[in-house]
Scaffold this active site. Structure first.
Site, short mmCIF file in Angstrom:
data_model
loop_
_atom_site.label_atom_id
_atom_site.label_comp_id
_atom_site.label_asym_id
_atom_site.label_seq_id
_atom_site.Cartn_x
_atom_site.Cartn_y
_atom_site.Cartn_z
N ARG A 34 0.87 -1.03 0.03
CA ARG A 34 -0.01 0.09 -0.10
C ARG A 34 0.89 1.18 -0.03
O ARG A 34 1.89 1.12 0.32
CB ARG A 34 -1.00 0.09 1.25
CG ARG A 34 -0.25 0.00 2.58
CD ARG A 34 -1.30 0.13 3.64
NE ARG A 34 -0.43 0.58 4.98
CZ ARG A 34 -0.38 1.43 5.48
NH1 ARG A 34 -1.11 2.48 4.70
NH2 ARG A 34 0.09 1.78 6.67
N ARG A 54 -3.10 10.61 2.30
CA ARG A 54 -3.82 11.12 3.32
C ARG A 54 -4.49 12.51 2.67
O ARG A 54 -3.67 13.29 2.14
CB ARG A 54 -2.80 11.84 4.23
CG ARG A 54 -2.29 10.47 5.06
CD ARG A 54 -1.42 10.89 6.22
NE ARG A 54 -0.58 10.04 6.86
CZ ARG A 54 0.45 10.29 7.83
NH1 ARG A 54 0.57 11.33 8.11
NH2 ARG A 54 1.04 9.14 8.23
N ARG A 112 20.34 -4.87 1.60
CA ARG A 112 20.77 -3.53 0.94
C ARG A 112 21.65 -2.68 2.07
O ARG A 112 21.40 -2.99 3.19
CB ARG A 112 19.41 -2.74 0.60
CG ARG A 112 18.87 -3.13 -0.72
CD ARG A 112 19.60 -3.08 -1.96
NE ARG A 112 19.51 -2.09 -2.43
CZ ARG A 112 20.35 -1.52 -3.21
NH1 ARG A 112 21.05 -2.43 -4.03
NH2 ARG A 112 20.54 -0.46 -3.79
N ARG A 163 18.57 10.83 -0.15
CA ARG A 163 18.23 11.86 0.66
C ARG A 163 19.24 12.58 1.16
O ARG A 163 20.58 12.10 1.42
CB ARG A 163 17.16 11.38 1.87
CG ARG A 163 17.88 10.58 2.82
CD ARG A 163 16.96 9.93 3.94
NE ARG A 163 17.25 9.00 4.94
CZ ARG A 163 16.53 8.55 5.72
NH1 ARG A 163 15.34 8.99 6.12
NH2 ARG A 163 17.06 7.49 6.73
N GLU A 199 22.80 10.27 1.56
CA GLU A 199 22.67 8.62 1.82
C GLU A 199 22.56 7.92 0.45
O GLU A 199 21.66 8.35 -0.28
CB GLU A 199 21.63 8.49 2.67
CG GLU A 199 21.15 7.25 3.25
CD GLU A 199 20.23 7.22 4.38
OE1 GLU A 199 19.15 6.48 3.88
OE2 GLU A 199 20.14 7.82 5.29
N TYR A 240 13.36 -5.98 8.98
CA TYR A 240 13.50 -4.54 9.50
C TYR A 240 12.63 -4.04 10.79
O TYR A 240 11.48 -4.46 10.93
CB TYR A 240 12.91 -3.66 8.32
CG TYR A 240 13.18 -2.21 8.67
CD1 TYR A 240 14.39 -1.68 8.37
CD2 TYR A 240 12.17 -1.72 9.07
CE1 TYR A 240 14.56 -0.29 8.70
CE2 TYR A 240 12.24 -0.10 9.23
CZ TYR A 240 13.42 0.34 9.03
OH TYR A 240 13.59 1.70 9.33
N ASP A 271 11.40 -0.83 13.49
CA ASP A 271 11.61 0.39 14.02
C ASP A 271 12.12 0.32 15.63
O ASP A 271 11.83 -0.69 15.98
CB ASP A 271 10.18 0.88 13.95
CG ASP A 271 9.59 1.34 12.47
OD1 ASP A 271 10.79 1.73 11.69
OD2 ASP A 271 8.58 1.34 12.26
#
Length: 378
Positions: free
Chosen positions: A171, A175, A260, A292, A312, A360, A362
């Site tokens: 997805r 917003r 990666r 970025r 980066e 991964y 958070d």
């Protein structure tokens, strides 16, 4: 000396586990192959600015227990992650919201934005997306995909979007409000004074050795429940918490899990007080090699006369490089399951964290996982 635990890795998982076990009266030694603690959330002061050496880390969570937990070790500011996307000379707000759509199309209301996106999706006639490009187009339409998704994604993965599987993008959140807050989580901020200071508090009173490789530091002898773990000085360890690469622990005997990697290019600009006006600016066109630019002072609303920026660059991972993101495709997921079966035979080792679990995470989820590991041990 006999230790209850040898924790391999002084990142967030290892630091939380070590802290909690010390609180429970256990003896713990922590080692890390790098020359510093805090893993990828390591920060150091340059020009009085806390520089995130391994990329931007913004703490966010909806878990009040985790939020209260980290606030034991640091005071957090009220930083809200609101990145900017730059496509050529056009600037857009992220995440995709009404500010994005208004700038892109001149629309004013959510109904207008929804109609524009629906019109573009309908014109594509994509019913069964065969690759990431078709999946993304079927979710956000042509304009958002071409300007804000395609180039950035191809840089991140190092290949054309048409060569990537559709499931990578399940997805893309749209917003229809004028809200630039990237995260939906209730709690968000940056620890004042940096993450390294926060991890130092977690590890207070615990023996920590940096610049130390696990397999050079200890030897494992025996099998099954009779495994003995000892270092050259004669110290022994009942259990190991291993937060390094799972496949590397087993000497890649089943093959390499794919990652990666990232390369960071940091410039200190003592004569520039404000380089880009925002902590994070994403560069979404394919022709610019970095994804970025981070301007670190803005994480803490800095007023220093100079600034520090980091570009980066995504990169293919090769053995010896620092692994950052697991490549969770069918091949790697199947290989990881085989390594998990091997890991279950190691009753004296707890595999944890991003590398040990090939996932991964958070930061709040790392803390949750570490606290769960503690609970299972006690």
């Amino acid at each position: 000396m006999r230790y209850d635990y040898l924790v391999v890795g002084a990142g967030l998982f290892g630091a939380v586990f070590a802290h909690e076990m010390k609180q429970k009266g256990k003896s713990v030694c922590v080692i890390d192959k790098r020359e510093h603690i805090a893993g990828n959330i390591y920060t150091e002061s340059v020009l009085g600015i806390q520089v995130h050496r391994y990329g931007a880390h913004i703490f966010h969570t909806s878990n009040r227990k985790v939020w209260d937990y980290v606030n034991q070790f640091a005071e957090f500011n009220h930083y809200i992650n609101s990145p900017i996307a730059r496509y050529r000379d056009e600037l857009y707000n992220l995440p995709f919201n009404m500010n994005t759509f208004s700038k892109m199309w001149g629309v004013v209301t959510p109904a207008e934005a929804k109609a524009r996106i629906a019109q573009q999706i309908e014109a594509l006639h994509i019913t069964d997306p065969a690759n990431l490009e078709e999946q993304a187009l079927s979710l956000v339409g042509t304009d958002v995909y071409e300007k804000l998704v395609k180039g950035y994604t191809e840089k991140q993965w190092g290949r054309d979007c048409r060569e990537l599987p559709a499931f990578i993008i399940k997805r893309l959140p749209l917003r229809f409000t004028y809200d630039n807050n990237y995260f939906n989580d209730r709690y968000q901020g940056i620890p004042i004074g940096g993450y390294t200071a926060m991890v130092e508090k977690m590890l207070e009173g615990i023996e920590v050795r940096t610049g130390t490789e696990y397999k050079e530091f200890v030897t494992e002898t025996g099998e099954g429940t009779e495994v003995k773990i000892a270092d050259a000085a004669g110290n022994s360890y009942d259990k190991v918490v291993y937060t390094g690469m799972l496949d590397e622990y087993f000497d890649f005997r089943l093959g390499h899990l794919e990652y990666r990697s990232l390369r960071f290019e940091t410039d200190t600009l003592p004569d520039c007080d404000n380089y880009q006006g925002n902590a994070v600016v994403n560069y979404t066109e394919r022709e610019i090699p970095y994804t970025r630019v981070i301007e670190h002072k803005h994480f803490e609303f800095g007023t220093q006369s100079g600034t520090v920026i980091t570009r980066e660059y995504p990169a293919e991972w090769h053995e010896g490089d620092e692994p950052y993101y697991p490549v969770n495709n069918e091949h790697n997921d199947a290989l990881f399951k085989k390594y998990q079966e091997l890991a279950r035979t190691k009753k004296h080792i707890i595999f944890g964290g991003r590398l040990g679990q090939y996932k991964y995470y958070d930061m709040d989820k790392v803390i949750e996982a570490a606290l769960e590991a503690v609970a299972q041990e006690t």
